[in-house]
Design an enzyme around this catalytic site. Structure first.
Site: not given
Length: 298
Positions: A10, A45, A69-70, A110, A134, A138
């Site tokens: 990435g 992972i 996962y973005t 953020d 998301y 996180k």
């Protein structure tokens, strides 16, 4: 030291590859995706046993978790997958790190903020109020890491861009070169982060960590801008100013998730604890675009 990097193909993972070239440490770069010509060790992972085996058999001292996962919009309908990659997988890494006494450097976002209305930079101890799946997953990842009790440095970052993969900088370079007009939102404010700068900060941390600096930190480049400001400067540095870029409101681009309107990160802690110098965002953007244009000319 042996440094295990996950998500190595990435944006940040590739930036870590550049940092590793000048390091005396041994790096193991892992991902679930292979890229032709790039040395990558396969590691899922989300598989706790595979993580444990990788860490113990290679005597890993530091784990840098760049995997996540973005896809912010897609996460709204793929909550289980997002939770698996953003929360359960970091916990697997943390448990393995705990067992062997390794340090886990984990990249967060953020997007753990956003629901509350505020206009001062977010501090590390500020309560997380994510506006979508998301950010929520996180935040869960942060909480799971902390709960293991492993040595950890969690770094929340924002608006990441680089020479690698898909990102706002590369997209705007392309669009401003091919479109006569563009609309870009001006009511979302934050700070861009050049992946190379973050990778260098991580390199400083893994050298200076002594066991006493465990905790959450913030890192982005210095300064503040809107996505509109970001796009305007990209066009300027890319010499594609003939494209007419106009500001617009976020509601002109419907999305399944509400993005943070203000997510500027307070970076005082990381600068003081690790003595890290952070470049101003426009200087870093100029460097990135210079590198991209140099590559295009080859």
């Amino acid at each position: 030291m042996v440094v295990l990097v996950t998500g190595a193909n990435g944006q940040l993972g590739n930036a870590m590859r550049i940092v590793a070239e000048k390091s005396h440490n041994r790096y193991i770069f892992t991902d679930v995706c292979e890229v032709e010509g790039v040395d990558t060790t396969y590691l899922d992972i989300t598989n706790a046993n595979a993580v444990h085996k990788m860490v113990t058999e290679n005597n890993v001292n530091i784990i840098v978790n760049c995997a996540a996962y973005t896809n912010v919009d897609a996460a709204e309908t793929n909550e289980q997958l997002a939770e698996s990659l953003n929360a359960i997988a970091p916990e697997n890494l943390a448990k393995a790190a705990k067992e062997v006494g390794a340090l886990l450097i984990h990249i967060s976002t953020d997007y753990v903020f956003g629901k509350e209305v505020y206009n001062t930079p977010c501090k590390e101890n500020q309560q997380g109020t994510p506006t979508g799946v998301y950010g929520l997953t996180k935040l869960h990842g942060e909480q799971r890491i902390i709960a293991t009790g492993c040595n950890h440095v969690i770094i929340r970052t924002a608006w990441l861009y680089s020479e690698f993969g898909k990102n706002f900088c590369k997209t705007m370079m392309s669009l401003t070169a091919t479109k006569p007009q563009l609309k870009v939102v001006f009511d979302q404010v934050g700070t861009p982060t050049y992946a190379n700068d973050l990778a260098h900060a991580i390199a400083v941390i893994l050298e200076k960590y002594d066991g006493s600096q465990t905790g959450i930190y913030h890192y982005s480049n210095e300064g503040v801008c809107s996505w509109y400001d970001f796009a305007k400067l990209i066009a300027q540095y890319n010499e594609t100013t003939s494209c007419d870029i106009t500001p617009c409101h976020s509601n002109e681009f419907p999305s399944p998730v509400k993005r943070p309107a203000y997510s500027v990160l307070d970076k005082t802690k990381i600068k003081e604890v690790f003595d890290i110098k952070i470049p101003y965002w426009t200087d870093s953007l100029k460097r990135c675009i210079h590198n991209l244009k140099q590559h295009q000319q080859k």
